[in-house]
Scaffold this motif. Structure first.
Motif, PDB file in Angstrom:
ATOM      1  N   GLN A  44       0.879  -1.105  -0.063  1.00 59.39           N
ATOM      2  CA  GLN A  44       0.042   0.091   0.048  1.00 59.39           C
ATOM      3  C   GLN A  44       0.753   1.182   0.050  1.00 59.39           C
ATOM      4  O   GLN A  44       0.655   2.249  -0.555  1.00 59.39           O
ATOM      5  N   ALA A  45       1.872   1.298   0.846  1.00 62.14           N
ATOM      6  CA  ALA A  45       2.702   2.413   1.035  1.00 62.14           C
ATOM      7  C   ALA A  45       3.648   2.762  -0.322  1.00 62.14           C
ATOM      8  O   ALA A  45       3.625   3.709  -0.879  1.00 62.14           O
ATOM      9  N   TRP A  46       4.090   1.544  -1.086  1.00 64.00           N
ATOM     10  CA  TRP A  46       4.719   1.689  -2.289  1.00 64.00           C
ATOM     11  C   TRP A  46       3.700   2.168  -3.368  1.00 64.00           C
ATOM     12  O   TRP A  46       4.217   3.016  -4.217  1.00 64.00           O
ATOM     13  N   LEU A  47       2.593   1.699  -3.401  1.00 61.93           N
ATOM     14  CA  LEU A  47       1.565   2.316  -4.455  1.00 61.93           C
ATOM     15  C   LEU A  47       1.396   3.858  -4.185  1.00 61.93           C
ATOM     16  O   LEU A  47       1.076   4.693  -5.166  1.00 61.93           O
ATOM     17  N   GLY A  53       4.893   4.131 -11.085  1.00 55.82           N
ATOM     18  CA  GLY A  53       4.849   4.999 -12.278  1.00 55.82           C
ATOM     19  C   GLY A  53       3.619   4.601 -13.154  1.00 55.82           C
ATOM     20  O   GLY A  53       2.527   4.747 -12.867  1.00 55.82           O
ATOM     21  N   SER A  54       3.798   4.582 -14.563  1.00 54.74           N
ATOM     22  CA  SER A  54       2.640   4.428 -15.212  1.00 54.74           C
ATOM     23  C   SER A  54       2.132   2.852 -15.356  1.00 54.74           C
ATOM     24  O   SER A  54       1.292   2.511 -16.295  1.00 54.74           O
ATOM     25  N   MET A  55       2.541   2.001 -14.555  1.00 56.49           N
ATOM     26  CA  MET A  55       2.110   0.693 -14.387  1.00 56.49           C
ATOM     27  C   MET A  55       0.836   0.783 -13.860  1.00 56.49           C
ATOM     28  O   MET A  55       0.890   0.009 -12.512  1.00 56.49           O
ATOM     29  N   HIS A  56      -0.058   1.230 -14.370  1.00 57.34           N
ATOM     30  CA  HIS A  56      -1.455   1.369 -13.676  1.00 57.34           C
ATOM     31  C   HIS A  56      -2.020   0.102 -13.235  1.00 57.34           C
ATOM     32  O   HIS A  56      -2.998   0.245 -12.138  1.00 57.34           O
ATOM     33  N   TYR A  57      -1.770  -0.957 -13.991  1.00 59.00           N
ATOM     34  CA  TYR A  57      -2.043  -2.288 -13.365  1.00 59.00           C
ATOM     35  C   TYR A  57      -1.960  -2.610 -12.061  1.00 59.00           C
ATOM     36  O   TYR A  57      -2.424  -3.462 -11.353  1.00 59.00           O
ATOM     37  N   MET A  58      -0.684  -2.101 -11.687  1.00 62.35           N
ATOM     38  CA  MET A  58      -0.372  -2.387 -10.406  1.00 62.35           C
ATOM     39  C   MET A  58      -1.331  -1.830  -9.347  1.00 62.35           C
ATOM     40  O   MET A  58      -1.705  -2.423  -8.304  1.00 62.35           O
ATOM     41  N   ALA A  59      -1.908  -0.685  -9.432  1.00 62.98           N
ATOM     42  CA  ALA A  59      -2.931  -0.133  -8.722  1.00 62.98           C
ATOM     43  C   ALA A  59      -4.311  -0.869  -8.825  1.00 62.98           C
ATOM     44  O   ALA A  59      -5.023  -0.610  -7.939  1.00 62.98           O
ATOM     45  N   ALA A  60      -4.350  -0.970 -10.089  1.00 62.04           N
ATOM     46  CA  ALA A  60      -5.914  -1.500 -10.422  1.00 62.04           C
ATOM     47  C   ALA A  60      -6.193  -2.685  -9.623  1.00 62.04           C
ATOM     48  O   ALA A  60      -7.242  -3.135  -9.329  1.00 62.04           O
ATOM     49  N   HIS A  61      -5.251  -3.524  -9.746  1.00 60.79           N
ATOM     50  CA  HIS A  61      -5.434  -4.847  -8.971  1.00 60.79           C
ATOM     51  C   HIS A  61      -5.637  -4.772  -7.149  1.00 60.79           C
ATOM     52  O   HIS A  61      -5.795  -5.646  -6.680  1.00 60.79           O
ATOM     53  N   GLY A  62      -5.188  -3.606  -6.749  1.00 58.65           N
ATOM     54  CA  GLY A  62      -5.182  -3.366  -5.304  1.00 58.65           C
ATOM     55  C   GLY A  62      -4.437  -4.609  -4.414  1.00 58.65           C
ATOM     56  O   GLY A  62      -3.565  -4.803  -4.882  1.00 58.65           O
ATOM     57  N   MET A  63      -5.277  -4.691  -3.466  1.00 54.73           N
ATOM     58  CA  MET A  63      -4.373  -5.866  -2.547  1.00 54.73           C
ATOM     59  C   MET A  63      -4.597  -7.347  -3.079  1.00 54.73           C
ATOM     60  O   MET A  63      -4.244  -8.091  -2.442  1.00 54.73           O
TER      61      MET A  63
END
Length: 369
Positions: A44-47, A53-63
């Protein structure tokens, strides 16, 4: 669903599983549970810091990345696998040799893992074969195989299952193999006994942080992808920020510096599979030779390679930056003329993205509208 609990365990022993894995080219196998709750605050802290960056899929998948049973419902265990990729022909002293390559401005820096076949294809197929062997022993069971292809906390799972520990550069490290290996996973609905987790052995060493050419390892175990050369040359699809371009040097696909500096990589294991043998055109590549490829040649020479997925435009973008850095490195007059002519010769036919990087690379007087 196949056998569960003690019935499955009676038929499937870890040593038997390891034997099957070795037959398929894997170097190590472990078993992890699926409770990764302790890893969630760090993710969570990293996101939240925007380090993806622009790797939006990282945030889209959440936890979901830290919750295997949500990613694949029914998952109760994860089989983790290591496959070494250091080319079979890598000479002794390969770390020094690779560092020396980076000091020669007209040589091309391509990450070691990318000089052979695409690891996604190799691992995925062999993980599925391993799952088939398990099914033959215990009956059909629910599973999915992954290798850097889904929201999976691979390093966390590898650490929990004993494959290695998380180094300060965030990669998995093993005492007998360094970090030159790929990770893969099989999410399964069989309850298997977990293997012993790995203990960290970095001590007070900061070699990886000191070696990072862009300062992307902003703190131990914390990587800002936006500054990472691997991210900038592979994942990032837009213009490379101007302030970052000089820091790329001659690296055109990925960056191995933190691994080259790591003392544990003196124990790196050579690959057992020919898939990771270096392709001839990546044995001693030069920037001008690679810049000379047209799109058809690029597609042909990178077929089945991880490099192909960045596409011709990003490939040329990266090369233009490296050629610009070579010009700034103070080449001999003949070499400088050859580089400038090669860049200028491609400018008119280049895409807007590539042209912007060519214009940055060329001395202002050499840019013709």
């Amino acid at each position: 669903m196949g056998l569960q609990g003690h019935e499955a365990l009676a038929l499937l022993e870890l040593e038997q599983l390891r034997g099957w894995a070795r037959d398929l080219g894997f170097s190590q196998i472990g078993i992890s549970g699926v409770d990764l709750a302790q890893a969630e605050p760090g993710l969570q802290a990293w996101l939240a810091a925007g380090f993806h960056g622009s790797m939006h899929y990282m945030a889209a998948h959440g936890m979901k990345r830290a919750r295997p049973a949500e990613l694949v419902p029914g998952t109760v265990s994860v089989i983790t696998a290591r496959m070494d990729y250091l080319p079979r022909t890598a000479p002794d002293g390969w770390q020094r040799i690779e560092f020396e390559r980076l000091q020669r401005p007209l040589d091309a820096g391509v990450s070691l893992y990318a000089r052979g076949r695409d690891y996604h294809k190799v691992l995925r197929a062999r993980l599925q074969k391993l799952a088939d062997r398990v099914a033959a022993a215990v009956g059909p069971f629910g599973h999915r195989v992954f290798t850097d292809s889904a929201p999976v906390l691979e390093v966390e799972l590898a650490t929990r299952s004993g494959l290695g520990w998380r180094g300060r550069h965030t990669l998995t490290l093993a005492r007998d193999a360094g970090s030159t290996f790929f990770l893969g996973e099989i999410f399964i609905d069989l309850a298997l006994p977990e293997s012993e987790p790995a203990q960290a052995h970095c001590g007070a060493c900061t070699a990886c942080l000191d070696a990072c050419p862009t300062g992307a390892i902003v703190a131990p175990y914390r990587l800002d992808a936006r500054r990472c050369i691997s991210y900038l040359t592979i994942e990032h699809d837009g213009p490379i920020p101007e302030e970052m371009r000089p820091l790329l040097g001659n690296r055109i696909y990925g960056c191995d510096d933190c691994q080259l500096a790591c003392p544990w990589n003196k124990f790196a294991q050579r690959a057992t599979l020919p898939d990771f043998d270096v392709r001839p055109h990546f044995e001693a590549p030069t920037l001008l030779a690679l810049w000379g490829w047209g799109e058809a040649e690029f597609l042909s020479r990178t077929e089945g390679s991880p490099i192909r997925r960045i596409g011709f435009d990003r490939w040329q973008r990266n090369l233009a930056v490296a050629l610009g850095n070579a010009l700034r490195a103070g080449l001999e007059e003949g070499d400088a003329r050859a580089v400038a002519a090669a860049l200028q010769g491609r400018r008119e036919s280049a895409s807007e993205l590539v042209r912007r990087h060519i214009d940055w690379a060329l001395p202002p007087a050499a840019v013709t509208p």
